[in-house]
Scaffold this motif. Structure first.
Motif, mmCIF file in Angstrom:
data_model
loop_
_atom_site.group_PDB
_atom_site.id
_atom_site.type_symbol
_atom_site.label_atom_id
_atom_site.label_comp_id
_atom_site.label_asym_id
_atom_site.label_seq_id
_atom_site.Cartn_x
_atom_site.Cartn_y
_atom_site.Cartn_z
ATOM 1 N N GLU A 64 5.195 -3.302 46.080
ATOM 2 C CA GLU A 64 5.589 -2.165 45.961
ATOM 3 C C GLU A 64 4.926 -1.275 46.851
ATOM 4 O O GLU A 64 4.954 0.139 47.082
ATOM 5 C CB GLU A 64 5.290 -1.327 44.468
ATOM 6 N N LEU A 65 3.947 -1.624 47.749
ATOM 7 C CA LEU A 65 3.534 -0.990 48.926
ATOM 8 C C LEU A 65 4.559 -0.138 49.741
ATOM 9 O O LEU A 65 5.678 -0.625 49.836
ATOM 10 C CB LEU A 65 2.615 -1.783 49.752
ATOM 11 N N SER A 66 4.099 0.863 50.586
ATOM 12 C CA SER A 66 5.102 1.229 51.308
ATOM 13 C C SER A 66 5.348 0.337 52.500
ATOM 14 O O SER A 66 4.738 -0.540 52.615
ATOM 15 C CB SER A 66 4.434 2.714 51.966
ATOM 16 N N GLY A 67 6.746 0.491 53.069
ATOM 17 C CA GLY A 67 7.098 -0.261 54.319
ATOM 18 C C GLY A 67 5.979 -0.099 55.439
ATOM 19 O O GLY A 67 5.724 -1.281 55.926
ATOM 20 N N GLY A 68 5.493 0.882 55.578
ATOM 21 C CA GLY A 68 4.523 1.048 56.568
ATOM 22 C C GLY A 68 3.327 0.123 56.444
ATOM 23 O O GLY A 68 2.740 -0.497 57.422
ATOM 24 N N VAL A 69 2.516 0.113 55.467
ATOM 25 C CA VAL A 69 1.615 -0.461 54.915
ATOM 26 C C VAL A 69 1.767 -2.046 54.929
ATOM 27 O O VAL A 69 1.064 -2.778 55.851
ATOM 28 C CB VAL A 69 1.046 -0.204 53.686
ATOM 29 N N LYS A 70 3.119 -2.425 54.658
ATOM 30 C CA LYS A 70 3.284 -3.714 54.455
ATOM 31 C C LYS A 70 3.544 -4.251 56.089
ATOM 32 O O LYS A 70 2.966 -5.526 56.215
ATOM 33 C CB LYS A 70 4.646 -4.091 53.980
ATOM 34 N N THR A 71 4.022 -3.361 57.055
ATOM 35 C CA THR A 71 3.910 -3.833 58.425
ATOM 36 C C THR A 71 2.854 -3.860 58.957
ATOM 37 O O THR A 71 2.670 -4.744 59.799
ATOM 38 C CB THR A 71 5.178 -2.728 58.959
ATOM 39 N N LEU A 72 1.933 -2.900 58.512
ATOM 40 C CA LEU A 72 0.485 -2.967 59.305
ATOM 41 C C LEU A 72 -0.189 -4.116 58.743
ATOM 42 O O LEU A 72 -1.001 -4.778 59.569
ATOM 43 C CB LEU A 72 -0.308 -1.745 58.812
ATOM 44 N N ILE A 73 -0.088 -4.568 57.494
ATOM 45 C CA ILE A 73 -0.741 -5.987 56.941
ATOM 46 C C ILE A 73 -0.170 -7.088 57.688
ATOM 47 O O ILE A 73 -0.884 -7.772 58.208
ATOM 48 C CB ILE A 73 -0.443 -5.762 55.618
ATOM 49 N N LEU A 74 1.246 -6.964 58.056
ATOM 50 C CA LEU A 74 1.803 -7.977 58.850
ATOM 51 C C LEU A 74 1.099 -8.191 60.075
ATOM 52 O O LEU A 74 0.799 -9.279 60.807
ATOM 53 C CB LEU A 74 3.266 -8.178 58.878
ATOM 54 N N MET A 75 1.139 -6.984 60.756
ATOM 55 C CA MET A 75 0.623 -6.848 62.312
ATOM 56 C C MET A 75 -1.025 -7.590 62.137
ATOM 57 O O MET A 75 -1.418 -8.051 63.221
ATOM 58 C CB MET A 75 0.591 -5.394 62.592
ATOM 59 N N ALA A 76 -1.702 -7.312 61.122
ATOM 60 C CA ALA A 76 -3.251 -7.432 61.350
ATOM 61 C C ALA A 76 -3.198 -8.916 60.729
ATOM 62 O O ALA A 76 -4.337 -9.472 61.518
ATOM 63 C CB ALA A 76 -3.823 -6.832 60.350
ATOM 64 N N HIS A 77 -2.587 -9.351 59.942
ATOM 65 C CA HIS A 77 -2.739 -10.879 59.480
ATOM 66 C C HIS A 77 -1.797 -12.013 59.861
ATOM 67 O O HIS A 77 -2.118 -13.012 59.863
ATOM 68 C CB HIS A 77 -2.907 -10.867 58.234
ATOM 69 N N ASP A 78 -0.568 -11.550 60.229
ATOM 70 C CA ASP A 78 0.592 -12.858 60.455
ATOM 71 C C ASP A 78 0.053 -13.095 61.965
ATOM 72 O O ASP A 78 0.308 -12.303 62.830
ATOM 73 C CB ASP A 78 1.773 -12.220 60.468
ATOM 74 N N ASN A 79 -0.296 -14.243 62.095
ATOM 75 C CA ASN A 79 -0.664 -14.901 63.497
ATOM 76 C C ASN A 79 0.580 -16.025 63.916
ATOM 77 O O ASN A 79 0.118 -16.903 64.865
ATOM 78 C CB ASN A 79 -1.990 -15.533 63.296
ATOM 79 N N SER A 80 1.688 -15.715 63.506
ATOM 80 C CA SER A 80 2.768 -16.609 64.041
ATOM 81 C C SER A 80 3.300 -16.238 65.397
ATOM 82 O O SER A 80 4.184 -16.904 65.891
ATOM 83 C CB SER A 80 4.030 -16.262 62.989
ATOM 84 N N GLY A 81 2.831 -15.015 65.864
ATOM 85 C CA GLY A 81 3.516 -14.515 67.181
ATOM 86 C C GLY A 81 4.604 -13.606 67.005
ATOM 87 O O GLY A 81 5.266 -13.277 68.004
ATOM 88 N N LYS A 82 5.142 -13.405 65.396
ATOM 89 C CA LYS A 82 6.406 -12.816 65.692
ATOM 90 C C LYS A 82 6.016 -11.075 66.110
ATOM 91 O O LYS A 82 5.034 -10.599 66.277
ATOM 92 C CB LYS A 82 6.689 -12.298 63.998
ATOM 93 N N VAL A 83 7.107 -10.471 66.321
ATOM 94 C CA VAL A 83 7.153 -9.151 66.918
ATOM 95 C C VAL A 83 7.791 -8.267 65.818
ATOM 96 O O VAL A 83 8.971 -8.674 65.567
ATOM 97 C CB VAL A 83 7.737 -9.018 68.199
ATOM 98 N N PHE A 84 7.045 -7.456 65.340
ATOM 99 C CA PHE A 84 7.447 -6.455 64.113
ATOM 100 C C PHE A 84 7.942 -5.258 64.786
ATOM 101 O O PHE A 84 7.405 -4.657 65.350
ATOM 102 C CB PHE A 84 6.344 -6.560 63.376
#
Length: 146
Positions: A64-84
């Motif tokens: 239920e976090l905001s979309g912005g925070v979810k995106t930031l967390i992905l940017m910080a922790h997802d190391n798959s090389g995905k572009v968000f």
């Protein structure tokens, strides 16, 4: 360094909040950077990996976090090389995007002109292969693509 592609990019994760729901790890929420981003952007306190205290919603899960925070967390922790797609974030996330990019190479897409503030910064614009260092330069370049 922060690398930005302005507009649609093949393979980008266009809806990071939806992607987050199936990809995040509970330990990402307990990370100090995540806790600070959640406190700043959502004004909420992390109680545990599965419980966040929101002043508006009460106890919530990371889902239920905001979309912005979810995106930031992905940017910080997802190391798959995905572009968000950082357009899922508001301008209140811009300082955190810059902070994450100080720690690692980060590539994002933007479909709008994000306000990165009055201070100096370094953003590599992939569309033009130039580096911009302030909002005036960023806006001048971005206006042609978004």
């Amino acid at each position: 360094m922060l690398h930005v592609y302005l507009g649609d990019k093949d393979g980008e994760i266009y809806n990071p909040p939806l992607y987050f729901l199936s990809q995040y790890e509970p330990d990402w929420i307990m990370d100090e950077l995540s806790r600070k981003m959640i406190a700043d952007v959502d004004r909420s306190d992390v109680i545990s990996a599965r419980v966040i205290d929101s002043p508006v919603l009460g106890p919530i899960t990371p889902r239920e976090l905001s979309g912005g925070v979810k995106t930031l967390i992905l940017m910080a922790h997802d190391n798959s090389g995905k572009v968000f797609n950082a357009s899922a974030c508001g301008d209140n996330c811009a300082k955190w995007i810059l902070k994450i990019a100080e720690q690692k190479e980060l590539t994002i897409t933007l479909h709008n002109i994000m306000d990165f503030g009055d201070g100096p910064f370094r953003i590599h614009i992939l569309n033009t292969d130039e580096t911009v260092t302030n909002m005036k330069e960023f806006t001048y370049t971005a206006i042609d693509y978004v």
